[in-house]
Design a protein around this motif. Structure first.
Motif, short mmCIF file in Angstrom:
data_model
loop_
_atom_site.label_atom_id
_atom_site.label_comp_id
_atom_site.label_asym_id
_atom_site.label_seq_id
_atom_site.Cartn_x
_atom_site.Cartn_y
_atom_site.Cartn_z
N LEU A 81 58.04 -71.19 -80.40
CA LEU A 81 58.64 -70.05 -79.71
C LEU A 81 57.77 -69.62 -78.52
O LEU A 81 58.29 -69.28 -77.45
CB LEU A 81 58.82 -68.89 -80.69
N ARG A 82 56.47 -69.66 -78.71
CA ARG A 82 55.56 -69.33 -77.61
C ARG A 82 55.72 -70.32 -76.47
O ARG A 82 55.77 -69.94 -75.29
CB ARG A 82 54.11 -69.34 -78.10
N ALA A 83 55.83 -71.61 -76.82
CA ALA A 83 56.01 -72.64 -75.79
C ALA A 83 57.32 -72.45 -75.04
O ALA A 83 57.43 -72.81 -73.86
CB ALA A 83 55.98 -74.02 -76.44
N GLY A 84 58.30 -71.84 -75.71
CA GLY A 84 59.58 -71.57 -75.08
C GLY A 84 59.60 -70.31 -74.24
O GLY A 84 60.63 -69.95 -73.67
N GLY A 85 58.46 -69.62 -74.17
CA GLY A 85 58.34 -68.47 -73.29
C GLY A 85 58.91 -67.17 -73.82
O GLY A 85 59.12 -66.23 -73.05
N VAL A 86 59.14 -67.08 -75.14
CA VAL A 86 59.76 -65.86 -75.67
C VAL A 86 58.78 -64.97 -76.44
O VAL A 86 59.18 -63.98 -77.03
CB VAL A 86 60.99 -66.19 -76.55
N SER A 87 57.50 -65.34 -76.43
CA SER A 87 56.50 -64.43 -76.97
C SER A 87 56.11 -63.47 -75.84
O SER A 87 56.76 -63.42 -74.80
CB SER A 87 55.29 -65.20 -77.50
N SER A 88 55.06 -62.69 -76.04
CA SER A 88 54.63 -61.74 -75.02
C SER A 88 53.18 -61.36 -75.29
O SER A 88 52.63 -61.68 -76.35
CB SER A 88 55.50 -60.48 -75.06
N ALA A 89 52.59 -60.66 -74.34
CA ALA A 89 51.20 -60.22 -74.52
C ALA A 89 51.08 -59.31 -75.73
O ALA A 89 50.11 -59.40 -76.50
CB ALA A 89 50.72 -59.51 -73.26
N SER A 90 52.07 -58.43 -75.93
CA SER A 90 51.99 -57.48 -77.05
C SER A 90 52.13 -58.20 -78.39
O SER A 90 51.43 -57.88 -79.36
CB SER A 90 53.07 -56.40 -76.91
N ILE A 91 53.01 -59.20 -78.46
CA ILE A 91 53.17 -59.97 -79.69
C ILE A 91 51.92 -60.79 -79.97
O ILE A 91 51.42 -60.83 -81.11
CB ILE A 91 54.41 -60.89 -79.60
N GLU A 92 51.37 -61.43 -78.94
CA GLU A 92 50.18 -62.25 -79.13
C GLU A 92 48.97 -61.41 -79.54
O GLU A 92 48.12 -61.86 -80.31
CB GLU A 92 49.87 -63.04 -77.85
N LYS A 93 48.90 -60.18 -79.06
CA LYS A 93 47.81 -59.29 -79.47
C LYS A 93 47.92 -58.98 -80.96
O LYS A 93 46.91 -59.03 -81.69
CB LYS A 93 47.86 -57.99 -78.67
N ALA A 94 49.13 -58.69 -81.42
CA ALA A 94 49.34 -58.40 -82.84
C ALA A 94 48.99 -59.61 -83.69
O ALA A 94 48.33 -59.50 -84.73
CB ALA A 94 50.78 -57.97 -83.08
N ILE A 95 49.40 -60.79 -83.25
CA ILE A 95 49.13 -62.01 -84.01
C ILE A 95 47.64 -62.33 -84.02
O ILE A 95 47.09 -62.80 -85.03
CB ILE A 95 49.96 -63.19 -83.44
N ALA A 96 46.94 -62.03 -82.93
CA ALA A 96 45.49 -62.25 -82.88
C ALA A 96 44.77 -61.36 -83.89
O ALA A 96 43.82 -61.79 -84.56
CB ALA A 96 44.97 -61.99 -81.47
N ILE A 97 45.22 -60.11 -84.01
CA ILE A 97 44.63 -59.19 -84.99
C ILE A 97 44.87 -59.72 -86.40
O ILE A 97 43.97 -59.72 -87.25
CB ILE A 97 45.21 -57.78 -84.83
N LEU A 98 46.08 -60.18 -86.65
CA LEU A 98 46.43 -60.71 -87.97
C LEU A 98 45.63 -61.98 -88.29
O LEU A 98 45.21 -62.19 -89.43
CB LEU A 98 47.93 -61.01 -88.03
N ALA A 99 45.41 -62.81 -87.28
CA ALA A 99 44.69 -64.07 -87.48
C ALA A 99 43.24 -63.83 -87.90
O ALA A 99 42.63 -64.70 -88.54
CB ALA A 99 44.73 -64.91 -86.21
N ARG A 100 42.70 -62.66 -87.56
CA ARG A 100 41.32 -62.34 -87.93
C ARG A 100 41.21 -61.83 -89.37
O ARG A 100 40.11 -61.62 -89.87
CB ARG A 100 40.74 -61.30 -86.96
N GLN A 101 42.36 -61.62 -90.00
CA GLN A 101 42.36 -61.14 -91.38
C GLN A 101 42.48 -62.34 -92.32
O GLN A 101 43.50 -63.03 -92.32
CB GLN A 101 43.54 -60.18 -91.62
N PRO A 102 41.47 -62.63 -93.13
CA PRO A 102 41.52 -63.81 -94.00
C PRO A 102 42.63 -63.76 -95.04
O PRO A 102 43.01 -64.79 -95.60
CB PRO A 102 40.14 -63.80 -94.68
#
Length: 321
Positions: A257-278
């Protein structure tokens, strides 16, 4: 004065957004953030007043409509019920819509329409079947979204997870109710990435993703999605799904979905926070995506409080599904 209170779930697409527009299968499930409708007898005779979050609209039994355009879709439900019952006069009624705060992309319009339809059916002494309730909600959705697929209405009305495939040409859409199982130690979280920013238009996001599907990389991306879908469906139908497997498949779906251009800076920020949670196994956008879109995460129940606090520190609201 009679008061009727009804509610309806929202929905979350677990896997398949955007690809479903191009004929692929998707999976959706009903979600716990509930939208509500409160009906009361008040106002002008033989009319319905819909009171929303930012305005209101009035519908008269004779067909006249006025008020906020975003609420005009609810009039279709009202007029259809009056026609079915042959009603030309009734006491004035008003429905106040209570929005749960569920993020964009979680079927809020269909959820509110379902709650309002239930309230109107209750008031006019109608006991609709699921098929009849679905038809009423779709009448509203066609005004709200022009060409709704039906997945929101179907999932919300039936309250069951659905495998959905859009119809081609004159062929109708295909729905299959399924039973899904989450790992016992896990739950889904929905995260609102909006932070008071205006949401991206769904039509523009659909158009953007279509360019990927039609590109030289489109066939490869679609084939990869089919593999992800098949594996995800097989896993989530097991009695004891593996959370790591489900999480990895969610991450892979999001990468497409990211490669298709339908993500966003706000979505990626949320996912980055989640990725730091084991204790988060995987995360992806859910719904159309874009700026202010929703994120779906598979997380440990025991650590849910810590995860939600980490999101809240960055101003992100989250919801237990």
């Amino acid at each position: 004065m009679e008061t009727i209170r009804k509610c309806a779930p929202t929905k979350a697409i677990l896997i398949g957004e955007h690809f479903v527009v191009h004929g692929e299968k998707a999976i959706a499930m009903p979600a716990k953030p509930l939208n509500r409708a409160i009906l009361q007898e008040k106002g002008k005779e033989s009319s319905l007043r819909i009171i929303g979050k930012t305005g209101e609209a009035i519908f008269e039994a004779g067909g006249k409509t006025s008020g906020q355009k975003v609420l005009h879709s609810f009039g279709q439900i009202y007029f259809a019920i009056l026609k079915r019952k042959g009603i030309k006069q009734h006491k004035g009624i008003a429905i106040t819509l209570k929005y749960s705060g569920a993020p964009k992309g979680m079927g809020n319009s269909a959820s509110l329409a379902c709650a309002a339809a239930k309230a109107l059916c209750g008031y006019f002494k109608i006991k609709p079947t699921n098929a009849e309730l679905f038809s009423l909600v779709q009448l509203s959705e066609k005004i709200a979204h022009s060409n709704p697929s039906g997945i929101d209405a179907k999932t919300i009305v039936e309250g069951k997870a659905q495998v959905f495939q859009r119809g081609k040409g004159k062929k109708p859409a295909r729905f299959q109710a399924i039973r899904i199982n989450l790992p016992k130690e896990c739950s889904f979280l929905a995260i609102n990435s909006a932070k008071n920013k205006p949401p991206a238009k769904t039509s523009l996001l659909v158009e953007k993703f279509s360019r990927l599907v039609k590109s030289a990389e489109g066939k490869k991306a679609t084939a990869e999605y089919r593999r992800i879908f098949t594996s995800f469906l097989r896993e989530i139908k097991k009695k004891s799904p593996n959370p790591k497997t489900l999480g990895e498949l969610m991450n892979e779906n999001h990468s497409l979905l990211r490669a298709g251009g339908v993500s966003s800076a706000s979505i990626e920020k949320a996912i980055a926070i989640l990725a730091r949670q084991p204790s988060v196994y995987g995360a992806k956008l859910t719904g159309a995506g874009g700026e202010g879109g929703a994120v779906l995460a598979l997380a440990s129940k025991k650590e849910e409080g810590n995860i939600r606090r980490a999101l809240a520190k960055s101003g992100l609201k989250s919801y237990h599904l």
